[in-house]
Motif scaffolding. Structure first.
Motif, PDB file in Angstrom:
ATOM      1  N   PHE A 297       0.811  -1.084  -0.083  1.00  0.00           N
ATOM      2  CA  PHE A 297      -0.013   0.096  -0.018  1.00  0.00           C
ATOM      3  C   PHE A 297       0.887   1.270   0.051  1.00  0.00           C
ATOM      4  N   PHE A 298       2.164   1.096   0.367  1.00  0.00           N
ATOM      5  CA  PHE A 298       3.071   2.216   0.628  1.00  0.00           C
ATOM      6  C   PHE A 298       3.544   3.083  -0.386  1.00  0.00           C
ATOM      7  N   THR A 299       2.609   4.137  -0.847  1.00  0.00           N
ATOM      8  CA  THR A 299       2.810   4.817  -2.004  1.00  0.00           C
ATOM      9  C   THR A 299       2.622   6.385  -1.531  1.00  0.00           C
ATOM     10  N   ARG A 300       3.215   7.442  -2.062  1.00  0.00           N
ATOM     11  CA  ARG A 300       2.787   8.746  -1.532  1.00  0.00           C
ATOM     12  C   ARG A 300       1.329   9.158  -1.738  1.00  0.00           C
ATOM     13  N   GLU A 301       0.852   8.663  -2.973  1.00  0.00           N
ATOM     14  CA  GLU A 301      -0.679   8.816  -3.276  1.00  0.00           C
ATOM     15  C   GLU A 301      -1.568   8.025  -2.314  1.00  0.00           C
ATOM     16  N   ALA A 302      -1.159   6.803  -1.959  1.00  0.00           N
ATOM     17  CA  ALA A 302      -1.948   6.091  -1.177  1.00  0.00           C
ATOM     18  C   ALA A 302      -1.968   6.721   0.379  1.00  0.00           C
ATOM     19  N   LEU A 303      -0.748   7.014   0.809  1.00  0.00           N
ATOM     20  CA  LEU A 303      -0.715   7.539   2.091  1.00  0.00           C
ATOM     21  C   LEU A 303      -1.622   8.806   2.246  1.00  0.00           C
ATOM     22  N   GLN A 304      -1.709   9.863   1.466  1.00  0.00           N
ATOM     23  CA  GLN A 304      -2.382  10.864   1.030  1.00  0.00           C
ATOM     24  C   GLN A 304      -3.881  10.726   1.225  1.00  0.00           C
ATOM     25  N   GLU A 305      -4.250   9.597   0.523  1.00  0.00           N
ATOM     26  CA  GLU A 305      -5.632   9.385   0.626  1.00  0.00           C
ATOM     27  C   GLU A 305      -6.264   8.838   1.797  1.00  0.00           C
ATOM     28  N   ILE A 306      -5.118   8.060   2.391  1.00  0.00           N
ATOM     29  CA  ILE A 306      -5.478   7.268   3.916  1.00  0.00           C
ATOM     30  C   ILE A 306      -5.698   8.689   4.919  1.00  0.00           C
ATOM     31  N   CYS A 307      -4.767   9.212   4.819  1.00  0.00           N
ATOM     32  CA  CYS A 307      -4.774  10.756   5.963  1.00  0.00           C
ATOM     33  C   CYS A 307      -6.096  11.474   5.386  1.00  0.00           C
ATOM     34  N   GLN A 308      -6.302  11.667   4.392  1.00  0.00           N
ATOM     35  CA  GLN A 308      -7.423  12.593   4.041  1.00  0.00           C
ATOM     36  C   GLN A 308      -8.862  12.128   4.454  1.00  0.00           C
ATOM     37  N   ILE A 309      -8.919  10.696   4.001  1.00  0.00           N
ATOM     38  CA  ILE A 309     -10.276  10.057   4.118  1.00  0.00           C
ATOM     39  C   ILE A 309     -10.488   9.714   5.713  1.00  0.00           C
ATOM     40  N   THR A 310      -9.215   9.270   6.483  1.00  0.00           N
ATOM     41  CA  THR A 310      -9.315   9.226   7.861  1.00  0.00           C
ATOM     42  C   THR A 310      -9.770  10.356   8.452  1.00  0.00           C
ATOM     43  N   SER A 311      -9.318  11.389   8.208  1.00  0.00           N
ATOM     44  CA  SER A 311      -9.543  13.001   8.617  1.00  0.00           C
ATOM     45  C   SER A 311     -11.173  13.269   8.325  1.00  0.00           C
ATOM     46  N   ASP A 312     -11.581  12.800   7.036  1.00  0.00           N
ATOM     47  CA  ASP A 312     -12.876  13.227   6.968  1.00  0.00           C
ATOM     48  C   ASP A 312     -13.986  12.296   7.755  1.00  0.00           C
ATOM     49  N   ASN A 313     -13.651  11.252   7.862  1.00  0.00           N
ATOM     50  CA  ASN A 313     -14.419  10.137   8.855  1.00  0.00           C
ATOM     51  C   ASN A 313     -14.676  10.736  10.127  1.00  0.00           C
ATOM     52  N   LEU A 314     -13.546  11.272  10.739  1.00  0.00           N
ATOM     53  CA  LEU A 314     -13.364  11.684  12.104  1.00  0.00           C
ATOM     54  C   LEU A 314     -14.289  13.160  12.159  1.00  0.00           C
ATOM     55  N   LEU A 315     -14.118  14.007  11.351  1.00  0.00           N
ATOM     56  CA  LEU A 315     -14.880  15.053  11.296  1.00  0.00           C
ATOM     57  C   LEU A 315     -16.507  14.767  10.972  1.00  0.00           C
ATOM     58  N   ALA A 316     -16.793  13.913  10.230  1.00  0.00           N
ATOM     59  CA  ALA A 316     -18.157  13.597  10.015  1.00  0.00           C
ATOM     60  C   ALA A 316     -18.693  13.007  11.374  1.00  0.00           C
ATOM     61  N   PHE A 317     -17.876  12.479  12.037  1.00  0.00           N
ATOM     62  CA  PHE A 317     -18.339  12.060  13.503  1.00  0.00           C
ATOM     63  C   PHE A 317     -18.554  13.167  14.224  1.00  0.00           C
ATOM     64  N   ALA A 318     -17.606  13.997  14.511  1.00  0.00           N
ATOM     65  CA  ALA A 318     -17.589  15.179  15.357  1.00  0.00           C
ATOM     66  C   ALA A 318     -19.029  16.197  15.043  1.00  0.00           C
ATOM     67  N   SER A 319     -19.300  16.101  13.764  1.00  0.00           N
ATOM     68  CA  SER A 319     -20.369  16.835  13.230  1.00  0.00           C
ATOM     69  C   SER A 319     -21.629  16.020  13.126  1.00  0.00           C
ATOM     70  N   ASN A 320     -21.502  14.657  13.779  1.00  0.00           N
ATOM     71  CA  ASN A 320     -22.760  14.027  13.773  1.00  0.00           C
ATOM     72  C   ASN A 320     -23.416  13.583  12.282  1.00  0.00           C
ATOM     73  N   THR A 321     -22.463  13.705  11.261  1.00  0.00           N
ATOM     74  CA  THR A 321     -22.771  13.323  10.059  1.00  0.00           C
ATOM     75  C   THR A 321     -22.056  11.981   9.517  1.00  0.00           C
ATOM     76  N   GLU A 322     -22.294  11.647   8.255  1.00  0.00           N
ATOM     77  CA  GLU A 322     -21.780  10.284   7.769  1.00  0.00           C
ATOM     78  C   GLU A 322     -20.907  10.368   6.387  1.00  0.00           C
ATOM     79  N   THR A 323     -20.039   9.879   6.197  1.00  0.00           N
ATOM     80  CA  THR A 323     -19.398   9.856   5.125  1.00  0.00           C
ATOM     81  C   THR A 323     -19.743   8.453   4.138  1.00  0.00           C
ATOM     82  N   GLY A 324     -20.306   7.477   4.856  1.00  0.00           N
ATOM     83  CA  GLY A 324     -20.731   6.412   3.813  1.00  0.00           C
ATOM     84  C   GLY A 324     -19.488   5.319   4.153  1.00  0.00           C
ATOM     85  N   ASN A 325     -18.388   5.937   4.822  1.00  0.00           N
ATOM     86  CA  ASN A 325     -17.483   4.829   5.173  1.00  0.00           C
ATOM     87  C   ASN A 325     -17.457   4.158   6.429  1.00  0.00           C
ATOM     88  N   GLU A 326     -18.690   4.200   6.994  1.00  0.00           N
ATOM     89  CA  GLU A 326     -19.059   3.647   8.424  1.00  0.00           C
ATOM     90  C   GLU A 326     -19.303   2.044   8.208  1.00  0.00           C
TER      91      GLU A 326
END
Length: 329
Positions: A297-326
């Motif tokens: 999995f270890f490429t620059r592009e993959a790591l960027q996606e992991i960090c961004q999507i994980t961030s989006d998942n956390l922010l969705a939880f904090a705002s009581n919304t969903e991303t579809g990744n739950e």
């Protein structure tokens, strides 16, 4: 929002610093999440975990008692999480369902080519001023039959590359992708795939039904000298069975980026320690085995996606919304 990140390496810290939302406060811990380390999550709202962290019923209960309300997986697989217990405790679980499937697919192809043309051996020979070709004979990948077990995003990305090589594609999956037919592939039973494939590559998730999918029986039904590649989950393969397959020459080439007992080995520098895993050490003795430490999995592009999507998942939880990744809401 405070998040405890377990199994954190420098690249995780750098990635979240660069690509995650600045409102998230991360605390990094290089140890795995276990019942012994769970206390490090005290004072946080969520934990962020990876493939070898333990998120079983006991750990989830402890997390709940600490006030943790979310488990954010920075990976696609979730076989290490007790989803039933999480739901009972009211802990949300979200994952990164896809991060650059091409990264894993390209690593898969790289392992195939390296094993076939013995590039790792040639590299070491030339450095010793040995330019002899004896023992380096390979085969043309063009025209070979490749069996893909699993045709999700990664399996499809692998199929596209192999189609470009001129391979015949045999596939097996519970859900059939239309693109496989456009690539000239066809879906068959596992029995037919095993019997007809020159190369077999695993791209399916680990479930109770797929654990030890590759075992003494399935290996026995494969072609003599088959190439087997696993860049998915270690427990898809019975390690002792593949050792017997290597010894009998049924398996002619073996490429592993994952290993059944990798939790105590991979992602760490153990070069100055004794490794007690006799099965793993036995695998390393075979000249036709190539093992990498869960780096597909270890490429620059993959790591960027992991960090961004994980961030989006956390922010969705904090705002009581969903991303579809739950996995658990």
């Amino acid at each position: 929002m405070k998040v405890a990140v377990f199994s954190a390496k420098k690249y995780d810290c750098d990635g979240f610093t660069q690509w995650a939302d600045s409102s998230l406060q991360f605390s990094y811990h290089d140890c795995r999440l276990t019942k012994s380390s769970v206390k490090l999550a005290a004072g946080c709202h969520a934990v962020c975990v990876f493939v070898n962290d333990e998120v079983n019923a006991e750990v989830l209960q402890q997390l709940s008692e600490l006030g943790i309300e979310m488990v954010a997986l920075r990976c696609a697989g979730f076989n290490n999480v007790d989803l039933t217990t999480a739901k009972t405790l009211g802990i949300r679980v979200a994952r990164v369902p896809a991060y650059s499937p091409e990264a894993v697919a390209e690593h898969t192809i790289g392992m195939m080519l390296c094993l076939n043309r013995k590039l790792h051996k040639a590299y070491n020979r030339v450095r010793d001023d040995n330019f002899a070709l004896d023992g380096l004979l390979g085969f043309n990948v063009f025209g070979k039959t490749v069996g893909l077990v699993g045709t999700g995003r990664i399996g499809l990305a692998t199929a596209r590359i192999l189609h470009g090589f001129g391979c015949q594609l045999l596939c097996h999956d519970l859900v059939q992708a239309e693109e496989i037919q456009r690539l000239g592939g066809r879906y068959v039973s596992l029995a037919e795939l095993y019997a007809q494939s020159d190369i077999i590559s695993l791209h399916c998730p680990l479930t109770p039904d797929t654990k030890h999918l590759i075992n003494h029986y399935s290996i026995g039904s494969m072609k003599d000298g088959v190439m087997l590649i696993n860049t998915s989950r270690g427990a898809l393969v019975d390690s002792k069975a593949i050792i017997d397959g290597l010894k009998s020459r049924k398996i002619g080439y073996l490429g592993l980026d994952v290993y059944e007992q990798e939790a105590d080995l991979f992602f760490e520098n153990l070069s100055e320690q004794m490794i007690d895993d006799e099965v793993f050490k036995r695998l390393l003795t075979f000249p036709n085995v190539l093992i990498t430490g869960h780096q597909a999995f270890f490429t620059r592009e993959a790591l960027q996606e992991i960090c961004q999507i994980t961030s989006d998942n956390l922010l969705a939880f904090a705002s009581n919304t969903e991303t579809g990744n739950e996995l658990v809401n």
